[in-house]
Scaffold this active site. Structure first.
Site, short mmCIF file in Angstrom:
data_model
loop_
_atom_site.label_atom_id
_atom_site.label_comp_id
_atom_site.label_asym_id
_atom_site.label_seq_id
_atom_site.Cartn_x
_atom_site.Cartn_y
_atom_site.Cartn_z
N THR A 83 -5.57 -30.29 11.71
CA THR A 83 -6.38 -29.35 11.57
C THR A 83 -6.81 -28.97 9.47
O THR A 83 -7.88 -28.26 9.85
CB THR A 83 -6.35 -27.79 12.29
OG1 THR A 83 -6.96 -28.72 13.68
CG2 THR A 83 -7.92 -27.32 12.74
N TYR B 94 6.99 -34.34 14.40
CA TYR B 94 5.19 -33.73 14.52
C TYR B 94 4.82 -35.81 14.57
O TYR B 94 5.08 -36.63 13.61
CB TYR B 94 4.25 -33.60 13.42
CG TYR B 94 3.16 -33.53 13.75
CD1 TYR B 94 2.43 -33.48 14.86
CD2 TYR B 94 1.56 -32.98 12.48
CE1 TYR B 94 0.64 -33.17 14.89
CE2 TYR B 94 1.08 -32.75 12.18
CZ TYR B 94 0.36 -33.22 13.84
OH TYR B 94 -0.67 -32.83 14.09
N LYS C 113 5.86 -31.63 18.15
CA LYS C 113 4.74 -31.70 19.01
C LYS C 113 3.92 -32.56 19.00
O LYS C 113 4.50 -33.96 18.40
CB LYS C 113 3.86 -30.49 17.45
CG LYS C 113 2.38 -30.42 17.83
CD LYS C 113 1.81 -30.61 16.29
CE LYS C 113 0.09 -30.58 17.00
NZ LYS C 113 -1.19 -30.29 15.72
N VAL D 96 -0.28 -26.25 20.10
CA VAL D 96 -0.79 -26.23 19.14
C VAL D 96 -1.64 -26.11 19.38
O VAL D 96 -2.74 -27.77 18.56
CB VAL D 96 -0.18 -27.15 18.09
CG1 VAL D 96 -0.02 -26.61 16.58
CG2 VAL D 96 1.85 -25.92 17.97
#
Length: 315
Positions: free
Chosen positions: A53, A141, A169, A213
């Site tokens: 993002t 991640y 994540k 998240v």
């Protein structure tokens, strides 16, 4: 310099910060400051900079380091700041991790190096190498749509044995995969399991995950915090109300165009419409213009109206 303490495990809503830009190599500094205060006022439990993002792969190295320094200085230890260090060159990842540590970040986050596809054995070797060399705790991640590889649950389990690897994540959007992670990590309750896609945040918290998240928390941080808390408390009536609002955001703001960055353009356009920060996107991507921007404004107004109506009914 103040460092946000990293809970063990890290729980809650940790918004992946958009990177407010004036042009390809200039931060919208005032917009960044407003955005950080907006998110923290909404009760977020942390901030994650330089993720998907945050357009991290499209930012210059100078800009990445500046963003980390400015964000940590602005947050000043109020919540943990997580810094994405993903790169194709491990030396650049380590250099950014050093900046993060010096700036006062609480942890770093790394997706697998993209372009070439590593094997699971190579992922174990790579992340042990990185974890041995960074001074901050490290989150894995999982972003298979962008990196072409997924951390197999057994790989996550193996890497969790390293004292400096503290969580993961997951942005795969695969609830079955996440449930498998929860199962294999059940004997390590301090290992944090966070989810990216906001549409399934409540679901994964109910199955034992630690939080989200969520990109939409840039716009409406309080909504996502409330959803997380409702899931924590197993308040299914409240989950149903809030989940509808999250899906409203997802279906209206993230799908205005058919391009791969429609979600990001929607988030930035909404933040611009709210007067929080600039909506410029780093090349090669372009912000919404004309009819698309007007559609975002119209949808945003409808979403806010629906949220107010739902909140009044639930009181």
């Amino acid at each position: 310099m103040k460092t946000g303490t990293l809970p063990s495990p890290l729980r809650g809503i940790i918004p992946p910060l958009v990177t407010p830009l004036l042009d390809n190599d200039t931060l919208d500094v005032e917009g960044l400051e407003r955005l950080i205060e907006h998110i923290l006022a909404g009760g977020a439990h942390g901030l994650f900079v330089l993720g998907t993002t945050g357009e991290a792969p499209n930012l210059s190295y100078n800009l990445r380091h500046e963003l980390v320094q400015r964000t940590c200085a602005q947050v000043a230890g109020r919540v943990p700041v997580l810094v994405g260090i993903t790169d194709t060159a491990v030396s650049e990842s380590l250099r950014l991790a050093q900046t993060a540590a010096e700036a006062g970040a609480a942890a770093v986050v790394s997706a697998p190096p993209y372009y070439y596809t590593p094997s699971q054995a190579e992922l174990v070797t790579y992340y042990n190498y990185v974890a041995d060399r960074v001074t901050l705790p490290l989150f894995l991640y999982n972003m298979p749509s962008h990196t072409k590889v997924s951390f197999e649950p057994a790989t996550v389990k193996a890497l969790s044995e390293h004292k400096n690897i503290v969580g993961l994540k997951d942005s795969s959007g695969n609830s079955v995969y996440f449930q498998m992670l929860c199962n294999i990590m059940r004997d390590q309750p301090d290992f944090s399991l966070l989810v990216g896609p906001e549409e399934i945040t409540a679901e994964v918290v109910l199955m034992g995950g630690h939080g989200g998240v969520n990109g939409g928390a840039n716009i409406f941080p309080h909504l996502y915090v409330e959803l997380y808390e409702a899931a924590q408390n197993q308040n299914f009536e409240q989950i149903s109300i809030l989940q509808q609002q999250v899906l409203d955001i997802s279906s209206r703001l993230y799908t205005v165009s058919k391009c791969g960055t429609s979600y990001l353009k929607g988030v930035k356009a909404a933040l611009s419409a709210l007067g929080i920060c600039n909506d410029f996107l780093a090349e090669p991507h372009q912000r919404f213009q004309g009819a698309e921007k007007e559609k975002i404004k119209s949808h945003l107004a409808e979403i806010k109206s629906n949220m107010q109506r739902a909140n009044s009914v639930s009181l």
